[in-house]
Design an enzyme around this catalytic site. Structure first.
Site, mmCIF file in Angstrom:
data_model
loop_
_atom_site.group_PDB
_atom_site.id
_atom_site.type_symbol
_atom_site.label_atom_id
_atom_site.label_comp_id
_atom_site.label_asym_id
_atom_site.label_seq_id
_atom_site.Cartn_x
_atom_site.Cartn_y
_atom_site.Cartn_z
ATOM 1 N N ARG A 95 3.778 -13.553 -1.627
ATOM 2 C CA ARG A 95 3.012 -12.618 -2.287
ATOM 3 C C ARG A 95 3.046 -12.356 -3.653
ATOM 4 O O ARG A 95 2.206 -12.361 -4.430
ATOM 5 C CB ARG A 95 2.641 -11.200 -1.284
ATOM 6 N N CYS A 118 -4.259 -4.060 14.928
ATOM 7 C CA CYS A 118 -4.504 -4.678 13.261
ATOM 8 C C CYS A 118 -5.907 -4.444 13.121
ATOM 9 O O CYS A 118 -6.185 -4.494 11.817
ATOM 10 C CB CYS A 118 -3.789 -5.985 13.266
ATOM 11 N N ARG A 169 -1.810 -13.307 2.633
ATOM 12 C CA ARG A 169 -0.601 -13.235 3.598
ATOM 13 C C ARG A 169 0.772 -14.130 3.183
ATOM 14 O O ARG A 169 0.644 -14.360 1.954
ATOM 15 C CB ARG A 169 -1.460 -14.440 4.784
ATOM 16 N N ARG A 182 -5.110 -1.210 6.528
ATOM 17 C CA ARG A 182 -4.852 0.137 6.169
ATOM 18 C C ARG A 182 -4.924 0.357 4.552
ATOM 19 O O ARG A 182 -5.436 1.187 3.991
ATOM 20 C CB ARG A 182 -3.500 0.601 6.895
ATOM 21 N N ARG A 183 -3.951 -0.795 3.898
ATOM 22 C CA ARG A 183 -3.801 -0.656 2.460
ATOM 23 C C ARG A 183 -5.414 -0.990 1.808
ATOM 24 O O ARG A 183 -5.633 -0.327 0.965
ATOM 25 C CB ARG A 183 -3.002 -1.863 2.078
ATOM 26 N N LYS A 212 6.919 -0.892 12.392
ATOM 27 C CA LYS A 212 5.404 -1.153 12.117
ATOM 28 C C LYS A 212 4.793 -2.327 12.945
ATOM 29 O O LYS A 212 3.328 -2.342 13.107
ATOM 30 C CB LYS A 212 4.903 -0.885 10.715
ATOM 31 N N ASP A 213 5.520 -3.539 13.139
ATOM 32 C CA ASP A 213 5.075 -4.551 13.962
ATOM 33 C C ASP A 213 4.799 -4.357 15.196
ATOM 34 O O ASP A 213 4.232 -5.248 15.855
ATOM 35 C CB ASP A 213 5.764 -5.778 13.440
#
Length: 309
Positions: free
Chosen positions: A157, A244, A151, A133-134, A85-86
């Site tokens: 986190r 992004c 971040r 997205r989240r 996904k990166d």
């Protein structure tokens, strides 16, 4: 200068190291090689160093891959291990994604202090996430939530959550499983209601085009179904010029000889969303993704994208 030891490039987070170790273990098994045949090379990336702002405001996709790709160009490493996904949809000249490992669980999870489920958070609660997205999907469900920037790596986190900087956060279940931390999840979010990032849960290997030694090595651990699904998802992302800055979600799955895909685009505040479904032969995976991207773009209209830049 080529060496006999196979140099695996990776970021330095615990999750990135776990993914590099998984890649090494699969290569050891596939080729009956000892651990000493590999050297894991840790490389700091821009995405790791930038912690004071969102990736969207720092340059978007590529911040977790640029320095690893430079190491490939300079022949300091032989292959780079990434979270799919990166990966930007357009790679630098002379580099390619040469393999995908078998995909882990694609779902996101909610981890809550004030509630066990995302929808049960108190009115106006603070939700920490660094993902647009989240953020968009959460606000689509709960427009009252106060989303704040979270971040850092998984452990950072979780520490922020524990310290009371938010009432809840969202993480990928795949990463938690690879770190043996899945027990911290208080709710696993269904794909239908909370679709993942394109490529979520899949580890990919990037290497130099024409490096037959490495290509033959990684061919043995490539997972065909994951590669087919990711061909579709990355084509969908490319058709939407995904970065992004664009809240885009979706998931492709191989079912027998067919591919099924569900995609979604949202505004960052979650107030608008457009969905698309597609299916077809696995041989048409990339076309299915491209066509789905074109259809959802047409459905949304030009004005939908104007605030994304």
């Amino acid at each position: 200068m080529q060496t006999d030891v196979i140099r695996i490039g990776t970021r330095g987070s615990a999750l990135a190291l776990a993914q590099a170790a998984e890649t090494r273990a699969r290569l050891m098994t596939a080729h009956a090689l000892p651990e000493e045949a590999f050297d894991i090379v840790v490389i700091s990336t821009s995405g790791d160093r930038i912690q004071d702002r969102s990736l969207a405001n720092a340059g978007g996709k590529g911040l977790f891959t640029k320095e690893l790709e430079e190491a490939l160009f300079d022949n300091r490493i032989d292959l780079a291990v990434h979270s799919s996904k990166d990966m930007p949809t357009i790679l630098p000249d002379r580099l390619e994604i040469s393999a995908f490992l078998e995909r882990e669980d694609v779902r996101d999870v909610f981890i809550g202090r004030a509630a066990k489920r995302l929808e049960d958070l108190p009115q106006g609660a603070k939700l920490g996430t660094s993902s647009l997205r989240r953020q968009a999907l959460a606000l689509r469900m709960r427009p009252d939530l106060n989303v704040s920037l979270f971040r850092g790596n998984v452990q950072t986190r979780l520490s922020k959550l524990e310290n009371g900087e938010a009432e809840g956060t969202l993480l990928a279940l795949a990463g938690l499983k690879r770190l043996q931390l899945e027990s911290v999840a208080s709710e696993v979010l269904p794909v239908e209601r909370f679709p993942p990032a394109l490529g979520q849960g899949a580890i990919c290997i990037e290497s130099r085009i024409g490096d037959e030694r490495i290509r033959k090595l990684v061919d043995a651990i490539h997972h065909e179904e994951t590669g087919i699904a990711l061909a579709c998802e990355r084509a969908f992302l490319a058709a939407l010029d995904g970065s992004c800055r664009t809240p885009i979600a979706g998931h492709a799955a191989v079912v027998g000889s067919r591919l099924e895909f569900h995609g979604m685009i949202l505004t960052p505040d979650g107030s608008q969303a457009h969905e698309v479904a597609a299916k077809g032969p696995v041989l048409d995976a990339a076309w299915i993704g491209t066509d789905a991207g074109s259809r959802v773009r047409d459905k949304a209209g030009t004005s939908f994208f104007e605030g994304w830049g």
